[in-house]
Design a protein around this motif. Structure first.
Motif, PDB file in Angstrom:
ATOM      1  N   LEU A  83       1.542  25.367  52.442  1.00  0.00           N
ATOM      2  CA  LEU A  83       2.705  24.625  51.956  1.00  0.00           C
ATOM      3  C   LEU A  83       3.817  24.641  52.999  1.00  0.00           C
ATOM      4  O   LEU A  83       4.471  23.614  53.219  1.00  0.00           O
ATOM      5  CB  LEU A  83       3.217  25.241  50.646  1.00  0.00           C
ATOM      6  N   TRP A  84       3.999  25.749  53.647  1.00  0.00           N
ATOM      7  CA  TRP A  84       5.010  25.859  54.703  1.00  0.00           C
ATOM      8  C   TRP A  84       4.711  24.878  55.830  1.00  0.00           C
ATOM      9  O   TRP A  84       5.584  24.197  56.346  1.00  0.00           O
ATOM     10  CB  TRP A  84       5.025  27.299  55.204  1.00  0.00           C
ATOM     11  N   LEU A 127       4.877  28.387  44.402  1.00  0.00           N
ATOM     12  CA  LEU A 127       4.662  28.960  45.736  1.00  0.00           C
ATOM     13  C   LEU A 127       5.979  29.165  46.468  1.00  0.00           C
ATOM     14  O   LEU A 127       6.147  30.138  47.210  1.00  0.00           O
ATOM     15  CB  LEU A 127       3.724  28.066  46.551  1.00  0.00           C
ATOM     16  N   GLN A 128       6.949  28.254  46.264  1.00  0.00           N
ATOM     17  CA  GLN A 128       8.243  28.390  46.924  1.00  0.00           C
ATOM     18  C   GLN A 128       9.050  29.554  46.350  1.00  0.00           C
ATOM     19  O   GLN A 128       9.903  30.113  47.032  1.00  0.00           O
ATOM     20  CB  GLN A 128       9.032  27.088  46.808  1.00  0.00           C
ATOM     21  N   ALA A 129       8.770  29.919  45.102  1.00  0.00           N
ATOM     22  CA  ALA A 129       9.509  31.018  44.463  1.00  0.00           C
ATOM     23  C   ALA A 129       9.234  32.355  45.141  1.00  0.00           C
ATOM     24  O   ALA A 129      10.040  33.287  45.036  1.00  0.00           O
ATOM     25  CB  ALA A 129       9.134  31.102  42.984  1.00  0.00           C
ATOM     26  N   TYR A 130       8.125  32.476  45.865  1.00  0.00           N
ATOM     27  CA  TYR A 130       7.814  33.722  46.569  1.00  0.00           C
ATOM     28  C   TYR A 130       8.668  33.906  47.811  1.00  0.00           C
ATOM     29  O   TYR A 130       8.701  34.990  48.375  1.00  0.00           O
ATOM     30  CB  TYR A 130       6.333  33.748  46.981  1.00  0.00           C
ATOM     31  N   GLY A 131       9.305  32.859  48.269  1.00  0.00           N
ATOM     32  CA  GLY A 131      10.105  32.952  49.494  1.00  0.00           C
ATOM     33  C   GLY A 131       9.272  32.585  50.708  1.00  0.00           C
ATOM     34  O   GLY A 131       8.137  32.131  50.600  1.00  0.00           O
ATOM     35  N   TYR A 132       9.867  32.785  51.879  1.00  0.00           N
ATOM     36  CA  TYR A 132       9.155  32.454  53.114  1.00  0.00           C
ATOM     37  C   TYR A 132       8.054  33.465  53.378  1.00  0.00           C
ATOM     38  O   TYR A 132       8.287  34.675  53.298  1.00  0.00           O
ATOM     39  CB  TYR A 132      10.118  32.424  54.303  1.00  0.00           C
ATOM     40  N   PRO A 133       6.856  32.993  53.724  1.00  0.00           N
ATOM     41  CA  PRO A 133       5.780  33.933  54.041  1.00  0.00           C
ATOM     42  C   PRO A 133       6.004  34.551  55.425  1.00  0.00           C
ATOM     43  O   PRO A 133       6.540  33.912  56.323  1.00  0.00           O
ATOM     44  CB  PRO A 133       4.526  33.056  54.034  1.00  0.00           C
ATOM     45  N   THR A 134       5.591  35.788  55.557  1.00  0.00           N
ATOM     46  CA  THR A 134       5.740  36.480  56.836  1.00  0.00           C
ATOM     47  C   THR A 134       4.371  36.867  57.370  1.00  0.00           C
ATOM     48  O   THR A 134       3.410  37.019  56.595  1.00  0.00           O
ATOM     49  CB  THR A 134       6.585  37.763  56.681  1.00  0.00           C
TER      50      THR A 134
END
Length: 167
Positions: A83-84, A127-134
């Motif tokens: 998604l990012w 998926l956006q509710a989890y925040g930015y993936p690292t």
């Protein structure tokens, strides 16, 4: 008609006299139907028979669903990173193949996720509710997948290793 020697007729497959029709030699419907080893009442449409066999397999007590390829955590991370990538509008955005290679998945799976994002806004919000993936989160998820695979909870990877070429 010119006379063809017997040796030439065999090499060119020319039949003298009676001419045969093209096609296979099985009986046709006009001449009594196709030959079958089974009684007419036990024959069925191949699709129907296939679906019936699948139904029986799923109802069997021996049936178990196939094991997944990766852990739920890694699947979630891959979806978040896909998604990012999909929402990125930067001019330096990598291609689908390059991004999928970095994630350790096929580009086909990455491109299959895109229509799901377009048709299901609820999934996108979740998926956006989890925040930015690292990268650390992805590394942790891959490590957990590796442990699960070692315990036999996941499918093994079927990578064909080419034979070694001796110098």
């Amino acid at each position: 008609m010119p006379v063809i020697p017997a040796a030439a007729s065999k090499s060119f497959r020319i039949d003298r006299g009676m001419r045969r029709k093209a096609g296979n030699s099985a009986r046709t419907r006009e001449r009594g139907g196709m030959a079958s080893l089974y009684r007419p009442e036990s024959r069925s449409d191949p699709y129907d028979a296939s679906m019936e066999n699948l139904r029986k397999a799923f109802e069997s007590e021996r049936y178990h669903p196939p094991r997944p390829f990766r852990s739920q955590e890694e699947q979630l991370m891959v979806r978040r990173l896909a998604l990012w990538w999909w929402t990125c509008r930067d001019s330096s955005r990598p291609s689908a193949r390059a991004w999928a290679k970095q994630l350790g998945i096929t580009h086909v799976w990455l491109l299959k996720l895109v229509p799901k994002f377009e048709t299901d806004p609820g999934e996108v919000r979740r998926l956006q509710a989890y925040g930015y993936p690292t990268p650390e989160q992805l590394d942790r998820a891959k490590e957990y997948t590796k442990k699960m695979r070692n315990r036999g909870e996941l499918r093994s990877t079927r990578r064909r290793i080419p034979p070694a070429i001796e110098p």
